[in-house]
Scaffold this active site. Structure first.
Site, mmCIF file in Angstrom:
data_model
loop_
_atom_site.group_PDB
_atom_site.id
_atom_site.type_symbol
_atom_site.label_atom_id
_atom_site.label_comp_id
_atom_site.label_asym_id
_atom_site.label_seq_id
_atom_site.Cartn_x
_atom_site.Cartn_y
_atom_site.Cartn_z
ATOM 1 N N GLY A 48 0.802 -1.213 0.000
ATOM 2 C CA GLY A 48 0.000 0.000 0.000
ATOM 3 C C GLY A 48 0.835 1.262 0.000
ATOM 4 O O GLY A 48 0.297 2.361 -0.069
ATOM 5 N N CYS A 49 2.137 1.111 0.070
ATOM 6 C CA CYS A 49 3.034 2.266 0.042
ATOM 7 C C CYS A 49 3.561 2.436 -1.378
ATOM 8 O O CYS A 49 3.940 1.459 -2.019
ATOM 9 C CB CYS A 49 4.219 2.058 0.988
ATOM 10 S SG CYS A 49 3.766 1.977 2.712
ATOM 11 N N GLU A 50 3.587 3.670 -1.857
ATOM 12 C CA GLU A 50 4.155 3.944 -3.173
ATOM 13 C C GLU A 50 5.653 3.658 -3.160
ATOM 14 O O GLU A 50 6.201 3.047 -4.064
ATOM 15 C CB GLU A 50 3.904 5.396 -3.556
ATOM 16 C CG GLU A 50 4.301 5.717 -4.972
ATOM 17 C CD GLU A 50 3.888 7.122 -5.349
ATOM 18 O OE1 GLU A 50 4.790 7.935 -5.610
ATOM 19 O OE2 GLU A 50 2.685 7.399 -5.375
#
Length: 95
Positions: A10-12
């Site tokens: 979910g983290c870029e």
């Protein structure tokens, strides 16, 4: 420590999170490939590191960042990534 099983989804940017429970307190170690995210992780861990399960469950990331004056200063993708990290911390503490 930068292994896939520790990666927070979910983290870029890439981010990794580790957890250890000692008695009733939770301790975390995290890293990112982004300097900005590393700093945000440090802020997040300062609010959750060494806390109890209940304290972590009650932690409100949005309220915390408003209090620090950081709300609205982060891009939507960074906010989503930070929320993913906060949720991962809560999941570790609840397990």
């Amino acid at each position: 420590y930068r292994v896939e099983t520790a990666q927070v989804k979910g983290c870029e940017s890439q981010a990794w999170l580790y957890h250890q429970r000692i008695e009733s307190s939770h301790f975390f170690c995290a890293d990112s490939d982004s300097r900005i995210v590393k700093g945000l992780i440090a802020i997040l861990l300062s609010a959750t590191h060494g806390k109890t399960t209940t304290e972590i469950a009650e932690f409100d990331l949005e309220q915390y960042f408003q209090r620090l004056g950081l709300s609205g200063q982060l891009s939507p993708s960074r906010t989503n990534g930070l929320t993913a990290l906060a949720n991962a911390i809560k999941q570790f503490a609840a397990a």
